[in-house]
Design a protein around this motif. Structure first.
Motif, short mmCIF file in Angstrom:
data_model
loop_
_atom_site.label_atom_id
_atom_site.label_comp_id
_atom_site.label_asym_id
_atom_site.label_seq_id
_atom_site.Cartn_x
_atom_site.Cartn_y
_atom_site.Cartn_z
N GLU A 50 1.92 11.69 -93.50
CA GLU A 50 0.71 12.05 -92.88
C GLU A 50 1.05 12.45 -91.42
O GLU A 50 0.73 11.85 -90.44
N ILE A 51 1.07 13.64 -91.66
CA ILE A 51 1.46 14.48 -90.56
C ILE A 51 0.27 15.44 -90.05
O ILE A 51 -0.17 16.11 -91.07
N ARG B 217 -1.86 10.16 -86.97
CA ARG B 217 -1.83 10.10 -88.52
C ARG B 217 -2.62 10.96 -89.43
O ARG B 217 -3.88 10.69 -89.32
N GLY B 218 -2.11 11.97 -89.78
CA GLY B 218 -2.75 12.87 -90.60
C GLY B 218 -3.52 12.55 -92.00
O GLY B 218 -2.95 13.15 -93.03
N GLU B 219 -4.06 11.38 -91.95
CA GLU B 219 -4.63 10.86 -93.22
C GLU B 219 -6.01 11.50 -93.45
O GLU B 219 -6.48 11.73 -92.71
N ARG B 220 -6.32 11.02 -94.73
CA ARG B 220 -7.63 11.44 -95.27
C ARG B 220 -8.79 10.42 -94.49
O ARG B 220 -8.10 9.37 -94.29
N PRO B 221 -9.70 10.85 -94.16
CA PRO B 221 -10.58 9.87 -93.11
C PRO B 221 -10.87 8.82 -94.19
O PRO B 221 -11.43 9.08 -95.35
N PHE C 197 -7.58 4.28 -88.47
CA PHE C 197 -7.25 5.26 -87.32
C PHE C 197 -6.48 6.47 -87.52
O PHE C 197 -5.35 6.14 -88.12
N ARG C 198 -6.79 7.65 -87.11
CA ARG C 198 -5.87 8.85 -87.34
C ARG C 198 -5.40 9.05 -85.92
O ARG C 198 -4.40 9.81 -85.79
N LEU D 194 -0.80 17.70 -93.29
CA LEU D 194 0.26 18.08 -94.15
C LEU D 194 -0.07 18.59 -95.60
O LEU D 194 0.26 19.68 -96.18
N GLN D 195 -0.98 17.91 -96.12
CA GLN D 195 -1.66 18.14 -97.69
C GLN D 195 -2.43 19.38 -97.48
O GLN D 195 -2.63 19.93 -98.62
#
Lengths: 463, 463
Positions: free
Chosen positions: A60-61, A117-121, A126-127, B67-68
């Motif tokens: 999650e970057i 954290r480069g997550e999907r929203p 929290f990102r 990253l994705q």
């Protein structure tokens, strides 16, 4: 959280909410420093190679590219690109190795910083958020008493946060060696796999975990059941822990002279030391809870999660453990123990569930009224006399009608309005009015003091 | 700066250096709050569209990609991507518009946060650094007295930083309306172009600027010369400023009844008010300096740069101005005045040129010695007794020989070593030794106090 924050996962506080966050940060810092931890700040970026190496969150970057590079990002391998750190442990490991010659070991540090954290929203994740970490890093070796002390520092920090509405916190501790020894004693070999499935216990339940252990980790039904039995074990002191564990070993024919038992016993002794010392210093603050596994792959000894009374939905608010292999330089290792508080989520809980709120938005205690713009310079002098004595002061934005100036003070929560002497009225001096109580009295800006209760911005919790 | 920091442009401080930075931040925050500014923190990211809109630095953006998404970055237009903020002014404008219903106006805020510039790496340029900003934002309108007050708050803040080795700071102020009125009075129309070239004066010299004005801004030689004459004008008070300016207008046949003069005079009156009020409150802190242009396109009134005595090479360390059109919502405008300190460069100067340094690395005043590991729990009790009274304390890492424990304290700069009563020695109580002075005395952890001079981590400057 500020309404209408326009990017999902990037929380932003309104000024009155920020007061609460700032107090929480100040409080944690003071506890950490009281315990001799040294504050550092690491850069927000790390090399991609470093971010990809370790941790459950390494997928999650957020990677960076300069505006000028847009369209050519793929020319650079991810390992050589820069990315935002997703925690403060990986940066600490890098920092310690890089600056080992300039540090005194064991190096005890605190660090309160944003992570990304480069997550999907998605709802409620929290990102961008703030973490508050303490870690101690040894050079070559690290005594295991730190596995006792660090969770206790966090306990005392969380205790201090109860004034902002946080419920009582309990640290649940386990030890990877204990789990591994037991699993090996049962004849299991995919230790990481078993830990990964056990970590899901609270989310998916025992039956589902048993199925996964059998299907994916090479366990038979008896072994899977034994793993679940271990996960159910809790204890408030070392004697109880040893007794229950030994009974379980006996039941599953793990003999006390086996290598597996010796490994488990090593973990058990550390865990017993933790709960016993905690019971001496803060009874009820730390329990042994053998289902705690932690998803992160780098822990090698103690692991901790922390739960709040009556706030199970929040999950663990302070987690960590011992990691022996995260940082190294050649053959030299830098083992560490650390815990991390997910601060933004805690602040969100305090604000929206516990009812924590600032007594005022403005740090100012006094608003100096302005009768007309020609007097503004004299009003500035009054404000500066107050500030010189440590009393935060603001000056009215315009020489509006007095009612409007008082309304401005009221909106900011400034408790006192200062009335400079009117040059037209012979002999009358300055006066100050407490707009909360209505009390008004003559005052001199070189000596007047606000009542203690109105002197400072504070955070209180609704009854 | 920490040696060997492995990514160019991303400075990172060693623990002892971080103490200095932390003190600087604490000091600025306390001055800002004393003046009634409200602290906020904005998220580190903004929409690309918002970052590309304004400011000289809008070409130096770091864009983010998950990253994705690697390899597919170009699928999203830059305007819709997220980027790291390059200053704190653009985020403030967005924050104020977004939350206008929850704020009291004028909204005075301070903000100390990291910013990022996606520049090519080059010697001495930071790509990640801390800015310390104050701004006031009005809703619809904003009185011009804030153009006086905000630089004076920064002056008082910079004055406080002199204890960390900062030389005396002088704010150089100008006003865009004054410059524009004068240029128009000369018959020039490319006002932004002229300001942009005048901004280069200190870097490339008068001859070169004159050439650029003629070649690129439609000026003849007489007009170019007049622009340079204006840029040479400085004044310490309003009367001197008006006198010199009127003489220059007369020389260049700008009549006092022209629209151009009226515009210039509006700027001049504000500038005169600034220097005169500054002279009353802090003589010598602010001068009118008509060469100050500021590269940023969004300033509409006062502009400021700040220079340190004897540190010309640093350039301006605190800059800003008035901007009327940065934030708006429909037809409603949110005009602002603000200044920004480039904090990382200041800290670098304090550390490496002024010799600022922490008296110790550790916040702890006391290291409790451990005679043997079995006593550790008792040592923790002593440390906790000290901490409960606000005395920061650490406990020795191992029960090593006393000399080694003292060496550890010495390396961290911890001034006191606590000797717990030796259970073996009947009747002997605890003692505490000041390892700086060698003084040793009997002490009780429930009442002992360190000498004031050794009680706190402080920052001093080498003589």
């Amino acid at each position: 959280m500020a309404k209408g924050a326009s990017i999902s996962g990037f929380p932003e506080w309104l000024p009155s909410e920020r007061v609460v966050e700032q107090r929480v940060i100040d409080t944690l810092r003071s506890v950490f420093e009281l315990n001799g931890f040294i504050g550092i700040e690491t850069r927000a970026v790390e090399q991609g190679s470093s971010l990809l190496k370790k941790g459950e969150t390494s997928k999650e970057i957020y990677l960076l590219s300069r505006l000028q590079e847009v369209g050519h990002e793929s020319d650079t391998p991810i390992e050589d690109r820069l990315g935002l750190h997703f925690d403060l442990t990986v940066p600490l490991s890098r920092y310690v190795v890089e600056h080992s010659g300039d540090l005194a070991f064991p190096f005890k540090r605190w660090q309160i910083q944003k992570v990304w954290r480069g997550e999907r929203p998605q709802e409620g994740r929290f990102r961008e958020f703030v973490q508050a970490d303490i870690d101690v890093i040894g050079n070559g070796d690290l005594p295991d008493h730190y596995e006792v002390e660090l969770p206790l520092v966090m306990v005392s920090a969380l205790e201090r946060l109860r004034e902002f509405g946080l419920p009582k916190a309990t640290v649940h501790a386990n030890n990877r060696k204990l789990s591994e020894g037991f699993y090996r004693g049962l004849g299991l070999t995919d230790i990481e796999g078993v830990l990964r499935e056990i970590d899901k216990l609270d989310k998916i339940g025992a039956d589902e975990v048993a199925r996964l252990l059998v299907e994916g980790c090479g366990a038979n039904e008896h072994q899977a059941f034994a793993c679940l039995e271990l996960a159910e074990l809790t204890a408030a002191d070392g004697a109880e822990l040893a007794e229950k564990f030994d009974a379980l070993c006996a039941k599953h024919a793990i003999t006390t002279d086996s290598d597996a038992y010796a490994l488990a016993r090593q973990g058990l002794d550390t865990l017993a030391m933790i709960v016993d010392e905690a019971a001496r210093i803060r009874p009820g603050s730390v329990i042994a809870d053998l289902k705690i596994a932690r998803g992160l792959d780098y822990y090698t000894g103690s692991v901790y999660e922390t739960f709040l009374d009556g706030a199970a939905a929040l999950g663990s608010i302070c987690s960590g453990g011992r990691y022996d292999n995260l940082a190294s330089q050649g053959s030299r290792k830098y083992p560490g123990v650390g815990l991390s508080i997910g601060l933004s989520r805690l602040v969100s809980y305090m604000l929206h569930t516990a009812g924590a709120h600032a007594n005022r938005v403005s740090p100012a205690s006094v608003l100096v009224a302005v009768w007309n713009e020609a007097d503004r310079s004299a009003c500035n002098v009054i404000a500066n006399q107050l500030r010189a004595r440590g009393i935060a002061a603001d000056v009215a934005p315009t020489a509006a009608k007095l009612g409007k100036q008082i309304k401005y003070a009221d909106k900011l929560g400034i408790p006192y309005v200062w009335f400079p002497a009117d040059a037209a009225e012979d002999g009358a001096g300055d006066e100050v009015k407490n707009i909360v109580t209505g009390d008004q009295q003559a005052a001199d800006a070189r000596s007047w003091e606000p009542d203690t209760v109105y002197a400072r911005q504070t955070v209180t919790v609704e009854a």
